[in-house]
Design a protein around this motif. Structure first.
Motif, short mmCIF file in Angstrom:
data_model
loop_
_atom_site.label_atom_id
_atom_site.label_comp_id
_atom_site.label_asym_id
_atom_site.label_seq_id
_atom_site.Cartn_x
_atom_site.Cartn_y
_atom_site.Cartn_z
N ILE A 46 0.99 -1.13 -0.08
CA ILE A 46 0.21 -0.02 0.09
C ILE A 46 0.77 1.33 -0.09
N GLY A 47 2.21 1.25 -0.18
CA GLY A 47 2.93 2.29 0.08
C GLY A 47 3.10 3.12 1.16
N LEU A 48 3.11 2.45 2.34
CA LEU A 48 3.32 3.11 3.85
C LEU A 48 4.45 3.90 3.80
N ASP A 49 3.98 5.12 4.08
CA ASP A 49 5.03 6.18 4.07
C ASP A 49 5.75 5.98 5.48
N VAL A 50 7.01 5.79 5.70
CA VAL A 50 7.77 5.24 6.91
C VAL A 50 8.34 6.59 7.58
N LYS A 51 8.17 7.77 6.84
CA LYS A 51 8.87 9.04 7.10
C LYS A 51 7.83 9.67 7.92
N SER A 52 6.39 9.22 8.09
CA SER A 52 5.44 10.14 8.54
C SER A 52 5.39 9.65 9.87
N LYS A 53 4.63 10.25 10.83
CA LYS A 53 4.79 9.71 12.29
C LYS A 53 4.02 8.55 12.39
N GLU A 54 2.96 8.42 11.69
CA GLU A 54 2.00 7.06 11.90
C GLU A 54 2.71 5.85 11.26
N GLY A 55 3.72 6.27 10.27
CA GLY A 55 4.34 5.12 9.31
C GLY A 55 5.53 4.94 10.29
N LYS A 56 6.08 5.56 10.99
CA LYS A 56 7.03 5.16 11.79
C LYS A 56 6.77 4.22 12.76
N LEU A 57 5.69 4.61 13.51
CA LEU A 57 5.04 3.90 14.60
C LEU A 57 4.73 2.67 13.98
N LEU A 58 3.98 2.53 12.90
CA LEU A 58 3.64 1.27 12.68
C LEU A 58 4.87 0.44 12.01
N LYS A 59 5.91 0.97 11.45
CA LYS A 59 6.96 0.21 11.31
C LYS A 59 7.60 -0.25 12.37
N VAL A 60 7.84 0.53 13.57
CA VAL A 60 8.48 -0.09 14.69
C VAL A 60 7.55 -1.18 15.22
#
Length: 151
Positions: free
Chosen positions: A17-31
């Motif tokens: 889905i192209g999760l943006d790992v640079k956004s706050k939510e993306g960083k949280l989901l990546k962790v």
């Protein structure tokens, strides 16, 4: 599907889905996905170790059974040698088989462990007595089969 496979599937969806790992939510989901991946790997390691422990425990259990069998067989042989002769009778009241040794036989009676009935034994035939008194164990009859006068 195993937990590890589900975590990998979730990571694939996030990339798809192209999760943006640079956004706050993306960083949280990546962790969170990384933590789930670590937990799944740790859980898999624990399951593998548990399987190894089960195999080892089975082997130890089999060895212990062999040792117990050897020891208890030895104890049974020792007890048989020490116990001497074992006698058996059947209770006329409840038909229970009763086992006892010479000391009980010498007492002349035993209580049935099943019904409590007292069983008495007449040992006069086994005592070597000629039959005059039934319990003395001495030869009460003289040479011609008559009772001794002094007794």
């Amino acid at each position: 599907m195993e937990i590890l496979e589900k975590v990998a599937y979730m990571k694939g969806l996030a990339e798809g889905i192209g999760l943006d790992v640079k956004s706050k939510e993306g960083k949280l989901l990546k962790v969170m996905m990384d933590i789930l991946d670590d937990v799944a790997l740790e859980l898999q390691d624990i399951r593998d170790e548990q399987g190894d422990l089960e195999e080892g425990l089975d082997a130890v259990s089999e060895d212990l059974a062999d040792v117990e069998s050897f020891l208890f067989d030895q104890e049974d042989e020792d007890e048989e040698e020490e116990d001497g002769e074992v006698y058996q009778t059947t209770c006329p009241n409840c038909d229970e088989e009763i086992f006892f040794d010479e000391t009980i036989l010498e007492d002349g009676s035993v209580l049935c462990p099943n019904c409590g009935e007292e069983l008495e034994f007449d040992l006069s035939d086994l005592s070597g007595c000629g039959g005059c008194c039934g319990t003395c164990g001495e030869d009460c009859l003289d040479d011609d089969g008559d009772e001794d006068e002094d007794e």
